[in-house]
Design a protein around this motif. Structure first.
Motif, mmCIF file in Angstrom:
data_model
loop_
_atom_site.group_PDB
_atom_site.id
_atom_site.type_symbol
_atom_site.label_atom_id
_atom_site.label_comp_id
_atom_site.label_asym_id
_atom_site.label_seq_id
_atom_site.Cartn_x
_atom_site.Cartn_y
_atom_site.Cartn_z
ATOM 1 N N SER A 74 5.870 -33.935 21.179
ATOM 2 C CA SER A 74 6.992 -33.598 20.310
ATOM 3 C C SER A 74 7.877 -34.802 20.008
ATOM 4 N N VAL A 75 8.718 -34.603 18.979
ATOM 5 C CA VAL A 75 9.601 -35.666 18.529
ATOM 6 C C VAL A 75 10.763 -35.052 17.763
ATOM 7 N N ASP A 76 11.912 -35.735 17.774
ATOM 8 C CA ASP A 76 13.037 -35.395 16.897
ATOM 9 C C ASP A 76 12.856 -36.186 15.610
ATOM 10 N N GLN A 77 12.268 -35.591 14.596
ATOM 11 C CA GLN A 77 12.118 -36.269 13.314
ATOM 12 C C GLN A 77 12.767 -35.393 12.259
ATOM 13 N N GLU A 78 14.052 -35.663 11.986
ATOM 14 C CA GLU A 78 14.835 -34.864 11.048
ATOM 15 C C GLU A 78 14.936 -35.524 9.680
ATOM 16 N N GLY A 79 14.862 -36.853 9.658
ATOM 17 C CA GLY A 79 15.250 -37.619 8.483
ATOM 18 C C GLY A 79 16.663 -38.143 8.675
ATOM 19 N N GLY A 80 17.070 -39.122 7.843
ATOM 20 C CA GLY A 80 18.397 -39.691 7.998
ATOM 21 C C GLY A 80 18.526 -40.468 9.292
ATOM 22 N N VAL A 85 18.538 -39.446 12.336
ATOM 23 C CA VAL A 85 17.667 -39.001 13.425
ATOM 24 C C VAL A 85 16.227 -39.115 12.943
ATOM 25 N N SER A 86 15.744 -40.342 12.967
ATOM 26 C CA SER A 86 14.371 -40.651 12.540
ATOM 27 C C SER A 86 13.738 -41.532 13.605
ATOM 28 N N ARG A 87 12.637 -41.074 14.155
ATOM 29 C CA ARG A 87 11.981 -41.803 15.245
ATOM 30 C C ARG A 87 10.749 -42.583 14.793
ATOM 31 N N MET A 88 10.262 -42.301 13.590
ATOM 32 C CA MET A 88 8.997 -42.890 13.174
ATOM 33 C C MET A 88 9.151 -44.384 12.920
ATOM 34 N N GLY A 132 13.114 -43.116 20.290
ATOM 35 C CA GLY A 132 13.012 -44.422 19.667
ATOM 36 C C GLY A 132 12.542 -45.514 20.604
ATOM 37 N N ASP A 133 12.947 -45.456 21.871
ATOM 38 C CA ASP A 133 12.548 -46.483 22.831
ATOM 39 C C ASP A 133 11.054 -46.456 23.128
ATOM 40 N N ASN A 134 10.400 -45.342 22.830
ATOM 41 C CA ASN A 134 8.953 -45.228 23.070
ATOM 42 C C ASN A 134 8.136 -45.691 21.872
ATOM 43 N N ILE A 135 8.801 -45.927 20.726
ATOM 44 C CA ILE A 135 8.073 -46.126 19.470
ATOM 45 C C ILE A 135 8.475 -47.462 18.847
ATOM 46 N N LYS A 136 7.525 -48.383 18.771
ATOM 47 C CA LYS A 136 7.808 -49.699 18.203
ATOM 48 C C LYS A 136 6.985 -50.000 16.957
ATOM 49 N N SER A 137 5.791 -49.468 16.868
ATOM 50 C CA SER A 137 4.927 -49.728 15.716
ATOM 51 C C SER A 137 3.996 -48.543 15.539
#
Length: 437
Positions: A151-157, A159-162, A121-126
């Motif tokens: 890679s990314v942890d994108q599970e939904g709920g 744990v969402s990084r997008m 999350g800290d790497n992704i702002k927009s």
């Protein structure tokens, strides 16, 4: 010549870590293990086990529908031409600081030739910033032996990084409540489409843990449910959905994080179940995933005293080589959970953990935080090989699996354009209403 060029000539066509993990704690002084936590504390890399792991057959590198081609020789040739330093690099999947490629990130990619990057999350702002970052990471990898796992942890709920531009995908537990396998498969497809539009090629999902402990602080609704049957049906459906869109799914957290009451980001969980008990519940989704040709498995930092009283699963030859590879027959890529989590850093030196993870049978070491930790891990593995603690043939086994997986998914360091998310978001919203009772 890079593996990408070699594969093209052979006829082929075109991480749950926390984003806010605390600073690693210094390794405490040696202490006698207690009955509650029998893991011996270490400050130096352990010697190789007296008994070698069983022979491992590398994962089939031939993509579905391409059975007539055989890149095995190509990959072996590439490994033979790689310096040890480059091989070690392929076994590292690392986190970075910030939202741009820093000098340290550039060093890890250009000099250390790490095999993959994980963003949090800290790497992704927009959306625009995320696409710019993944593209720059790929450009930084130009001329290296193989394309990056991005890679990314994108599970939904939870744990969402997008970034916010994407419509929200609910937690697996919400889908589990519907017991709808088609909805779970579509969940996988939508997760894959999300990450793919932003330039990722690997997703640390699905979660195959069974939510069997109501006091579990880590899993909860990240799981599809509290029965093995539900997790098997929906988890495997999600895995196939992710895979069908060309994204590498990584099932987690083997051998099962569902019955823990401690957060492994902070401390070492201990599960006092026998092999027979684990086989009846926790292991069932993973056995099924192996049968369904899972490509990659993340191994958790959990101590199972009845299986291995000395080392957590991520560092255990008993659990990785004998159980996962031997009994279950897994031939794919084994990835550790983040080695900078408290479960490891409070009980082992990072150098010792890295060496033990490879001796246990891990292929990729996830080092999610701090450039200095990547350097420590890399240097420890190089020293262990040069000192004879790890054989270079053992390194070659892992690199073969890694390059085979990259070839199977035909990964390339191709940049992506900032996507128009109108249709994807519309599809996510329609899907969200489709499985609600």
């Amino acid at each position: 010549m890079t593996i990408t060029c070699l594969l093209l000539s052979s006829g082929c066509s075109g991480k749950a870590g926390s984003s806010n993990t605390a600073e690693p704690q210094p390794v405490p002084p040696a202490a006698s293990p207690s009955s509650e936590n029998p893991l011996p504390r270490q400050t130096d890399a352990a010697s190789p086990p007296a008994q070698s792991p069983p022979p491992v057959t590398a994962a089939s590198p031939v993509p579905a529908g391409s059975e007539g081609s055989s890149p095995v020789g190509v990959i072996e040739q590439e490994i033979a031409s790689m310096p040890l330093e480059d091989k070690i690099g392929q076994m590292l999947l690392v986190g970075i600081d910030g939202t741009e490629v820093s000098a340290q990130t550039q060093t890890m990619i250009s000099n250390d030739k790490v095999g993959g990057i994980i963003l949090y999350g800290d790497n992704i702002k927009s959306l625009k910033g995320l696409v710019s970052l993944t593209n720059e990471l790929k450009r930084s990898n130009a001329g290296n032996p193989a394309p990056l796992f991005v890679s990314v942890d994108q599970e939904g709920g939870k744990v969402s990084r997008m970034p916010d531009e994407y419509a929200k995908i609910p937690a697996s537990g919400s889908v589990g409540a519907s017991s709808n396998a088609e909805a779970a498969e579509m969940m996988g497809k939508l997760l894959a489409r999300e990450v793919q539009t932003a330039g990722f090629n690997m997703d640390f999902a699905p979660v195959l843990d069974i939510n069997s402990n109501p006091d579990n602080p880590v899993i909860g609704d990240r799981s599809f449910g509290n029965t093995s049957a539900k997790v098997i049906e929906l988890g495997i459906a999600e895995m196939k959905g992710i895979e069908s869109e060309g994204i590498v799914p990584v099932v987690k957290h083997f051998p099962g994080h569902g019955d823990t009451s401690v957060d492994s980001h902070l401390e070492l969980p201990v599960v006092n179940k026998t092999e027979a008990q684990l086989a009846k519940l926790e292991w069932r989704p993973f056995r099924e995933a192996v049968k369904e040709q899972a490509d990659a498995v993340m191994v958790a930092h959990i101590l199972y005293p009845h299986l291995d009283p000395d080392r957590p699963a991520s560092l255990s030859k008993v659990i990785i080589s004998q159980l996962l590879r031997g009994q279950m027959g897994f031939k794919g890529v084994v990835i550790t959970d983040d080695l900078t989590m408290g479960a490891i850093m409070k009980n082992y030196s990072l150098a010792a953990a890295a060496v033990n993870a490879v001796l246990a049978g891990s292929d990729i070491l996830l080092v999610a935080h701090e450039y200095s930790n990547e350097q420590t891990t890399r240097n420890a593995l190089l020293a262990a090989v040069k000192q004879g603690k790890i054989s270079e043939s053992r390194i070659n086994e892992s690199v073969y699996r890694i390059l085979s997986l990259k070839q199977k998914y035909q990964l390339k360091d191709t940049p992506v354009d900032v996507p128009n998310l109108t249709q994807l978001n519309k599809d996510i919203k329609a899907w969200r209403t489709s499985f609600v009772k």
